[in-house]
Design a protein around this motif. Structure first.
Motif, PDB file in Angstrom:
ATOM      1  N   GLU A  33       6.901   1.159  -3.085  1.00  0.00           N
ATOM      2  CA  GLU A  33       5.626   0.601  -2.620  1.00  0.00           C
ATOM      3  C   GLU A  33       4.579   1.702  -2.454  1.00  0.00           C
ATOM      4  OE1 GLU A  33       8.834  -1.627  -0.051  1.00  0.00           O
ATOM      5  OE2 GLU A  33       8.430   0.437  -0.674  1.00  0.00           O
ATOM      6  N   SER A  34       3.338   1.304  -2.579  1.00  0.00           N
ATOM      7  CA  SER A  34       2.219   2.195  -2.292  1.00  0.00           C
ATOM      8  C   SER A  34       1.021   1.349  -1.909  1.00  0.00           C
ATOM      9  CB  SER A  34       1.897   3.076  -3.501  1.00  0.00           C
ATOM     10  OG  SER A  34       1.528   2.277  -4.611  1.00  0.00           O
ATOM     11  N   GLY A  35       0.019   2.006  -1.314  1.00  0.00           N
ATOM     12  CA  GLY A  35      -1.230   1.323  -1.028  1.00  0.00           C
ATOM     13  C   GLY A  35      -1.480   0.979   0.416  1.00  0.00           C
ATOM     14  N   GLY A  36      -0.527   1.257   1.289  1.00  0.00           N
ATOM     15  CA  GLY A  36      -0.758   0.968   2.699  1.00  0.00           C
ATOM     16  C   GLY A  36      -1.767   1.931   3.300  1.00  0.00           C
ATOM     17  N   GLY A  37      -2.116   1.665   4.551  1.00  0.00           N
ATOM     18  CA  GLY A  37      -3.059   2.551   5.224  1.00  0.00           C
ATOM     19  C   GLY A  37      -3.670   1.893   6.441  1.00  0.00           C
ATOM     20  N   LEU A  38      -4.735   2.528   6.922  1.00  0.00           N
ATOM     21  CA  LEU A  38      -5.461   2.045   8.092  1.00  0.00           C
ATOM     22  C   LEU A  38      -6.775   1.426   7.647  1.00  0.00           C
ATOM     23  CD1 LEU A  38      -5.968   1.940  11.190  1.00  0.00           C
ATOM     24  CD2 LEU A  38      -6.928   4.255  10.978  1.00  0.00           C
ATOM     25  N   VAL A  39      -7.054   0.229   8.144  1.00  0.00           N
ATOM     26  CA  VAL A  39      -8.282  -0.467   7.764  1.00  0.00           C
ATOM     27  C   VAL A  39      -8.800  -1.233   8.985  1.00  0.00           C
ATOM     28  CG1 VAL A  39      -7.060  -2.526   6.955  1.00  0.00           C
ATOM     29  CG2 VAL A  39      -9.304  -1.971   5.997  1.00  0.00           C
ATOM     30  N   GLN A  40     -10.089  -1.426   9.026  1.00  0.00           N
ATOM     31  CA  GLN A  40     -10.668  -2.210  10.116  1.00  0.00           C
ATOM     32  C   GLN A  40     -10.493  -3.706   9.849  1.00  0.00           C
ATOM     33  OE1 GLN A  40     -14.771  -0.846  10.518  1.00  0.00           O
ATOM     34  NE2 GLN A  40     -14.166   0.439  12.255  1.00  0.00           N
ATOM     35  N   ALA A  41     -10.500  -4.470  10.909  1.00  0.00           N
ATOM     36  CA  ALA A  41     -10.416  -5.923  10.771  1.00  0.00           C
ATOM     37  C   ALA A  41     -11.518  -6.418   9.838  1.00  0.00           C
ATOM     38  CB  ALA A  41     -10.521  -6.587  12.135  1.00  0.00           C
ATOM     39  N   GLY A  42     -11.152  -7.346   8.965  1.00  0.00           N
ATOM     40  CA  GLY A  42     -12.079  -7.866   7.973  1.00  0.00           C
ATOM     41  C   GLY A  42     -12.040  -7.121   6.653  1.00  0.00           C
ATOM     42  N   GLY A  43     -11.365  -5.988   6.643  1.00  0.00           N
ATOM     43  CA  GLY A  43     -11.276  -5.181   5.433  1.00  0.00           C
ATOM     44  C   GLY A  43     -10.190  -5.656   4.488  1.00  0.00           C
ATOM     45  N   SER A  44     -10.003  -4.878   3.423  1.00  0.00           N
ATOM     46  CA  SER A  44      -9.046  -5.235   2.372  1.00  0.00           C
ATOM     47  C   SER A  44      -8.169  -4.047   2.020  1.00  0.00           C
ATOM     48  CB  SER A  44      -9.785  -5.686   1.108  1.00  0.00           C
ATOM     49  OG  SER A  44     -10.572  -6.837   1.349  1.00  0.00           O
ATOM     50  N   LEU A  45      -6.985  -4.356   1.553  1.00  0.00           N
ATOM     51  CA  LEU A  45      -6.070  -3.365   0.985  1.00  0.00           C
ATOM     52  C   LEU A  45      -5.319  -4.022  -0.161  1.00  0.00           C
ATOM     53  CD1 LEU A  45      -4.333  -1.694   4.100  1.00  0.00           C
ATOM     54  CD2 LEU A  45      -5.880  -0.568   2.484  1.00  0.00           C
ATOM     55  N   ARG A  46      -4.892  -3.208  -1.124  1.00  0.00           N
ATOM     56  CA  ARG A  46      -4.028  -3.712  -2.176  1.00  0.00           C
ATOM     57  C   ARG A  46      -2.744  -2.902  -2.190  1.00  0.00           C
ATOM     58  NH1 ARG A  46      -4.659  -4.151  -8.754  1.00  0.00           N
ATOM     59  NH2 ARG A  46      -4.294  -1.898  -8.622  1.00  0.00           N
ATOM     60  N   LEU A  47      -1.641  -3.586  -2.014  1.00  0.00           N
ATOM     61  CA  LEU A  47      -0.332  -2.953  -2.096  1.00  0.00           C
ATOM     62  C   LEU A  47       0.218  -3.084  -3.508  1.00  0.00           C
ATOM     63  CD1 LEU A  47       1.314  -4.276   1.201  1.00  0.00           C
ATOM     64  CD2 LEU A  47      -0.190  -2.303   0.874  1.00  0.00           C
ATOM     65  N   SER A  48       0.946  -2.064  -3.923  1.00  0.00           N
ATOM     66  CA  SER A  48       1.596  -2.078  -5.234  1.00  0.00           C
ATOM     67  C   SER A  48       3.090  -1.857  -5.051  1.00  0.00           C
ATOM     68  CB  SER A  48       1.029  -0.979  -6.128  1.00  0.00           C
ATOM     69  OG  SER A  48      -0.353  -1.161  -6.350  1.00  0.00           O
ATOM     70  N   CYS A  49       3.865  -2.482  -5.914  1.00  0.00           N
ATOM     71  CA  CYS A  49       5.316  -2.299  -5.916  1.00  0.00           C
ATOM     72  C   CYS A  49       5.760  -2.081  -7.345  1.00  0.00           C
ATOM     73  CB  CYS A  49       6.014  -3.517  -5.327  1.00  0.00           C
ATOM     74  SG  CYS A  49       7.812  -3.483  -5.485  1.00  0.00           S
ATOM     75  N   ALA A  50       6.196  -0.872  -7.638  1.00  0.00           N
ATOM     76  CA  ALA A  50       6.651  -0.527  -8.980  1.00  0.00           C
ATOM     77  C   ALA A  50       8.164  -0.668  -9.043  1.00  0.00           C
ATOM     78  CB  ALA A  50       6.233   0.892  -9.329  1.00  0.00           C
ATOM     79  N   ALA A  51       8.634  -1.445 -10.023  1.00  0.00           N
ATOM     80  CA  ALA A  51      10.073  -1.662 -10.202  1.00  0.00           C
ATOM     81  C   ALA A  51      10.608  -0.764 -11.298  1.00  0.00           C
ATOM     82  CB  ALA A  51      10.338  -3.127 -10.542  1.00  0.00           C
ATOM     83  N   SER A  52      11.888  -0.413 -11.185  1.00  0.00           N
ATOM     84  CA  SER A  52      12.514   0.480 -12.164  1.00  0.00           C
ATOM     85  C   SER A  52      13.052  -0.276 -13.367  1.00  0.00           C
ATOM     86  CB  SER A  52      13.655   1.262 -11.500  1.00  0.00           C
ATOM     87  OG  SER A  52      14.653   0.364 -11.034  1.00  0.00           O
ATOM     88  N   VAL A  53      12.914  -1.613 -13.345  1.00  0.00           N
ATOM     89  CA  VAL A  53      13.409  -2.434 -14.444  1.00  0.00           C
ATOM     90  C   VAL A  53      12.305  -3.374 -14.911  1.00  0.00           C
ATOM     91  CG1 VAL A  53      15.771  -2.356 -13.556  1.00  0.00           C
ATOM     92  CG2 VAL A  53      14.284  -4.273 -12.927  1.00  0.00           C
TER      93      VAL A  53
END
Length: 115
Positions: free
Chosen positions: A6-26
């Motif tokens: 996984e990647s893409g986590g972090g700190l954000v203010q309420a109302g904001g946006s984030l995009r998480l990614s999950c890279a698979a080995s298959v």
């Protein structure tokens, strides 16, 4: 064996946006389901969203209309777009995948939403 990163986590203010990614080995077409779960301190892990091999998506009620799960097949990656984030979305987010009755987990990525 399936590795998920996984990647893409972090700190954000309420109302904001984030995009998480999950890279698979298959090749993700070999997986029956992929999804995102989260676990907040002192709470049980809950399934947030999943996408089947056929592309059918499901969401927990608390994120419907705010989160979107999608995939890039050529990149073997699943995404979780999170909009209109709330402090109660704060948790460690885990990517998961299932194949032949086995569930694989990533190590998780922290998402923190400040008021």
């Amino acid at each position: 064996q399936v590795q998920l990163v996984e990647s893409g986590g972090g700190l954000v203010q309420a109302g904001g946006s984030l995009r998480l990614s999950c890279a698979a080995s298959v090749n993700i077409f070999t997986l029956e389901n992929m999804g995102w779960s989260r676990q907040a301190p002192g709470k049980q892990r809950e399934l947030v969203a999943n996408i089947t091999r056929d592309g059918i998506t499901n969401y927990v009620d608390s994120v419907k209309g705010r989160f979107t799960i999608s995939r890039a097949i050529g990149k073997n990656t699943v995404y979780l777009q999170m909009n209109s984030l709330k402090p109660e979305d704060t948790a460690v987010y885990y990517c998961a995948a299932s194949k032949i009755a086995t569930v694989y987990w990533g190590r998780g990525t922290q998402v923190t939403v400040s008021p």
